[in-house]
Scaffold this motif. Structure first.
Motif, PDB file in Angstrom:
ATOM      1  N   VAL A  66      12.970 -26.577  -0.361  1.00 12.02           N
ATOM      2  CA  VAL A  66      13.996 -26.317  -1.315  1.00 12.02           C
ATOM      3  C   VAL A  66      15.054 -25.732  -0.911  1.00 12.02           C
ATOM      4  CG1 VAL A  66      14.176 -25.480  -3.640  1.00 12.02           C
ATOM      5  CG2 VAL A  66      11.930 -26.248  -3.021  1.00 12.02           C
ATOM      6  N   ALA A  67      15.967 -26.551  -0.944  1.00 14.04           N
ATOM      7  CA  ALA A  67      17.348 -25.401  -0.797  1.00 14.04           C
ATOM      8  C   ALA A  67      17.720 -24.791  -1.810  1.00 14.04           C
ATOM      9  CB  ALA A  67      18.553 -26.643  -0.719  1.00 14.04           C
ATOM     10  N   VAL A  68      17.979 -23.345  -1.277  1.00 16.44           N
ATOM     11  CA  VAL A  68      18.151 -22.078  -2.324  1.00 16.44           C
ATOM     12  C   VAL A  68      19.380 -21.326  -1.726  1.00 16.44           C
ATOM     13  CG1 VAL A  68      17.179 -20.103  -3.239  1.00 16.44           C
ATOM     14  CG2 VAL A  68      15.825 -22.116  -2.802  1.00 16.44           C
ATOM     15  N   ASN A  69      20.195 -20.987  -2.807  1.00 15.54           N
ATOM     16  CA  ASN A  69      21.493 -20.078  -2.403  1.00 15.54           C
ATOM     17  C   ASN A  69      20.884 -18.702  -2.835  1.00 15.54           C
ATOM     18  OD1 ASN A  69      23.893 -19.213  -1.925  1.00 15.54           O
ATOM     19  ND2 ASN A  69      24.643 -19.369  -3.836  1.00 15.54           N
ATOM     20  N   LEU A  70      20.786 -17.708  -1.948  1.00 15.87           N
ATOM     21  CA  LEU A  70      20.404 -16.364  -2.086  1.00 15.87           C
ATOM     22  C   LEU A  70      21.228 -15.491  -2.934  1.00 15.87           C
ATOM     23  CD1 LEU A  70      18.065 -14.193  -1.556  1.00 15.87           C
ATOM     24  CD2 LEU A  70      19.322 -13.778   0.493  1.00 15.87           C
ATOM     25  N   LEU A  71      20.946 -14.792  -3.762  1.00 16.51           N
ATOM     26  CA  LEU A  71      21.707 -13.931  -4.673  1.00 16.51           C
ATOM     27  C   LEU A  71      21.478 -12.597  -4.104  1.00 16.51           C
ATOM     28  CD1 LEU A  71      21.380 -15.711  -8.120  1.00 16.51           C
ATOM     29  CD2 LEU A  71      23.146 -15.955  -6.674  1.00 16.51           C
ATOM     30  N   PRO A  72      22.205 -12.139  -3.212  1.00 17.43           N
ATOM     31  CA  PRO A  72      21.885 -10.592  -2.571  1.00 17.43           C
ATOM     32  C   PRO A  72      21.961  -9.587  -3.516  1.00 17.43           C
ATOM     33  CG  PRO A  72      23.804 -11.758  -1.565  1.00 17.43           C
ATOM     34  CD  PRO A  72      23.440 -12.606  -2.584  1.00 17.43           C
ATOM     35  N   GLU A  73      23.027  -9.541  -4.441  1.00 15.14           N
ATOM     36  CA  GLU A  73      22.936  -8.348  -5.428  1.00 15.14           C
ATOM     37  C   GLU A  73      21.961  -8.386  -6.181  1.00 15.14           C
ATOM     38  OE1 GLU A  73      24.836  -5.671  -4.864  1.00 15.14           O
ATOM     39  OE2 GLU A  73      25.429  -6.741  -2.899  1.00 15.14           O
ATOM     40  N   ALA A  74      21.672  -9.458  -6.871  1.00 13.76           N
ATOM     41  CA  ALA A  74      20.537  -9.540  -7.735  1.00 13.76           C
ATOM     42  C   ALA A  74      19.114  -9.395  -7.183  1.00 13.76           C
ATOM     43  CB  ALA A  74      20.539 -10.845  -8.395  1.00 13.76           C
ATOM     44  N   THR A  75      18.899  -9.705  -5.858  1.00 17.29           N
ATOM     45  CA  THR A  75      17.623  -9.470  -5.071  1.00 17.29           C
ATOM     46  C   THR A  75      17.564  -7.973  -4.942  1.00 17.29           C
ATOM     47  OG1 THR A  75      17.974 -11.458  -3.955  1.00 17.29           O
ATOM     48  CG2 THR A  75      16.428  -9.680  -2.935  1.00 17.29           C
ATOM     49  N   LYS A  76      18.780  -7.238  -4.578  1.00 23.26           N
ATOM     50  CA  LYS A  76      18.690  -5.945  -4.331  1.00 23.26           C
ATOM     51  C   LYS A  76      18.337  -5.299  -5.733  1.00 23.26           C
ATOM     52  CE  LYS A  76      22.199  -6.073  -0.671  1.00 23.26           C
ATOM     53  NZ  LYS A  76      23.249  -5.328  -0.443  1.00 23.26           N
ATOM     54  N   ALA A  77      18.965  -5.724  -6.607  1.00 20.17           N
ATOM     55  CA  ALA A  77      18.584  -4.957  -8.190  1.00 20.17           C
ATOM     56  C   ALA A  77      17.015  -5.103  -8.583  1.00 20.17           C
ATOM     57  CB  ALA A  77      19.508  -5.785  -8.992  1.00 20.17           C
ATOM     58  N   LEU A  78      16.773  -6.122  -8.309  1.00 24.20           N
ATOM     59  CA  LEU A  78      15.112  -6.521  -8.529  1.00 24.20           C
ATOM     60  C   LEU A  78      14.244  -5.657  -7.426  1.00 24.20           C
ATOM     61  CD1 LEU A  78      15.303 -10.250  -9.381  1.00 24.20           C
ATOM     62  CD2 LEU A  78      14.586  -8.251 -10.929  1.00 24.20           C
ATOM     63  N   TYR A  79      14.675  -5.569  -6.306  1.00 26.61           N
ATOM     64  CA  TYR A  79      13.831  -4.617  -5.267  1.00 26.61           C
ATOM     65  C   TYR A  79      14.085  -3.417  -5.710  1.00 26.61           C
ATOM     66  CZ  TYR A  79      12.592  -2.395  -1.118  1.00 26.61           C
ATOM     67  OH  TYR A  79      11.723  -1.723  -0.150  1.00 26.61           O
ATOM     68  N   ARG A  80      15.075  -2.696  -6.411  1.00 28.52           N
ATOM     69  CA  ARG A  80      15.199  -1.596  -6.686  1.00 28.52           C
ATOM     70  C   ARG A  80      14.388  -1.018  -8.144  1.00 28.52           C
ATOM     71  NH1 ARG A  80      20.753  -2.151  -4.937  1.00 28.52           N
ATOM     72  NH2 ARG A  80      21.050  -2.861  -7.308  1.00 28.52           N
ATOM     73  N   ASP A  81      14.164  -2.222  -9.031  1.00 26.41           N
ATOM     74  CA  ASP A  81      13.654  -1.904 -10.410  1.00 26.41           C
ATOM     75  C   ASP A  81      12.940  -3.197 -10.532  1.00 26.41           C
ATOM     76  OD1 ASP A  81      12.985  -0.899 -12.658  1.00 26.41           O
ATOM     77  OD2 ASP A  81      14.916  -1.247 -13.765  1.00 26.41           O
ATOM     78  N   PRO A  82      11.686  -3.299  -9.955  1.00 29.77           N
ATOM     79  CA  PRO A  82      11.023  -4.610 -10.014  1.00 29.77           C
ATOM     80  C   PRO A  82      10.505  -4.901 -11.546  1.00 29.77           C
ATOM     81  CG  PRO A  82       9.787  -3.255  -8.225  1.00 29.77           C
ATOM     82  CD  PRO A  82      11.087  -2.388  -9.126  1.00 29.77           C
ATOM     83  N   VAL A  83      10.277  -6.298 -11.913  1.00 27.55           N
ATOM     84  CA  VAL A  83       9.918  -6.588 -13.021  1.00 27.55           C
ATOM     85  C   VAL A  83       8.398  -6.805 -12.747  1.00 27.55           C
ATOM     86  CG1 VAL A  83      10.121  -8.232 -15.016  1.00 27.55           C
ATOM     87  CG2 VAL A  83      12.270  -7.634 -13.479  1.00 27.55           C
ATOM     88  N   GLY A  84       7.405  -6.259 -13.843  1.00 31.61           N
ATOM     89  CA  GLY A  84       6.117  -6.230 -13.569  1.00 31.61           C
ATOM     90  C   GLY A  84       5.640  -7.699 -13.982  1.00 31.61           C
ATOM     91  N   ARG A  85       4.470  -8.003 -13.684  1.00 31.23           N
ATOM     92  CA  ARG A  85       3.607  -9.265 -14.079  1.00 31.23           C
ATOM     93  C   ARG A  85       3.769  -9.242 -15.606  1.00 31.23           C
ATOM     94  NH1 ARG A  85      -1.532 -10.016 -11.690  1.00 31.23           N
ATOM     95  NH2 ARG A  85      -1.729  -7.854 -11.963  1.00 31.23           N
ATOM     96  N   ASP A  86       3.248  -8.092 -16.231  1.00 30.11           N
ATOM     97  CA  ASP A  86       3.042  -8.011 -17.519  1.00 30.11           C
ATOM     98  C   ASP A  86       4.163  -8.019 -18.559  1.00 30.11           C
ATOM     99  OD1 ASP A  86       4.118  -5.659 -16.265  1.00 30.11           O
ATOM    100  OD2 ASP A  86       2.762  -4.292 -18.081  1.00 30.11           O
ATOM    101  N   GLU A  87       5.329  -7.835 -17.839  1.00 25.93           N
ATOM    102  CA  GLU A  87       6.644  -7.804 -18.518  1.00 25.93           C
ATOM    103  C   GLU A  87       7.057  -9.402 -18.445  1.00 25.93           C
ATOM    104  OE1 GLU A  87       9.768  -5.086 -17.784  1.00 25.93           O
ATOM    105  OE2 GLU A  87       8.561  -4.768 -16.118  1.00 25.93           O
ATOM    106  N   LEU A  88       6.594 -10.204 -17.614  1.00 23.77           N
ATOM    107  CA  LEU A  88       6.788 -11.736 -17.470  1.00 23.77           C
ATOM    108  C   LEU A  88       5.672 -12.491 -18.163  1.00 23.77           C
ATOM    109  CD1 LEU A  88       8.469 -11.854 -13.943  1.00 23.77           C
ATOM    110  CD2 LEU A  88       9.582 -11.690 -16.200  1.00 23.77           C
ATOM    111  N   GLY A  89       4.819 -11.955 -18.508  1.00 26.80           N
ATOM    112  CA  GLY A  89       3.687 -12.594 -19.091  1.00 26.80           C
ATOM    113  C   GLY A  89       3.094 -13.682 -17.927  1.00 26.80           C
TER     114      GLY A  89
END
Length: 68
Positions: free
Chosen positions: A21-44
């Motif tokens: 799969v060809a993917v365009n990495l979004l570095p700032e969004a990746t860093k934001a999620l790394y700093r403040d991860p979203v838990g499995r429960d929040e995503l269902g």
């Protein structure tokens, strides 16, 4: 976090790989999620996988946390 650029495709040179799969990495969004991860429960989500398609109900949570 990344945006998928194209449809998944089979790799004819490596039958052990399910799809490429060809993917365009979004570095700032990746860093934001790394700093403040979203838990499995929040995503269902149940089982955690390293790469998965975002379910429609989880997308707003990820986008907000990623600053998008």
């Amino acid at each position: 976090m990344g945006e998928v650029d194209d449809e998944p495709r089979v790799d004819p040179d490596d039958p052990d790989v399910s799809y490429l799969v060809a993917v365009n990495l979004l570095p700032e969004a990746t860093k934001a999620l790394y700093r403040d991860p979203v838990g499995r429960d929040e995503l269902g989500l149940g089982q955690v996988r390293s790469v998965q398609m975002v379910k429609p109900h989880a997308l707003p949570v990820l986008l907000e946390r990623a600053g998008l």
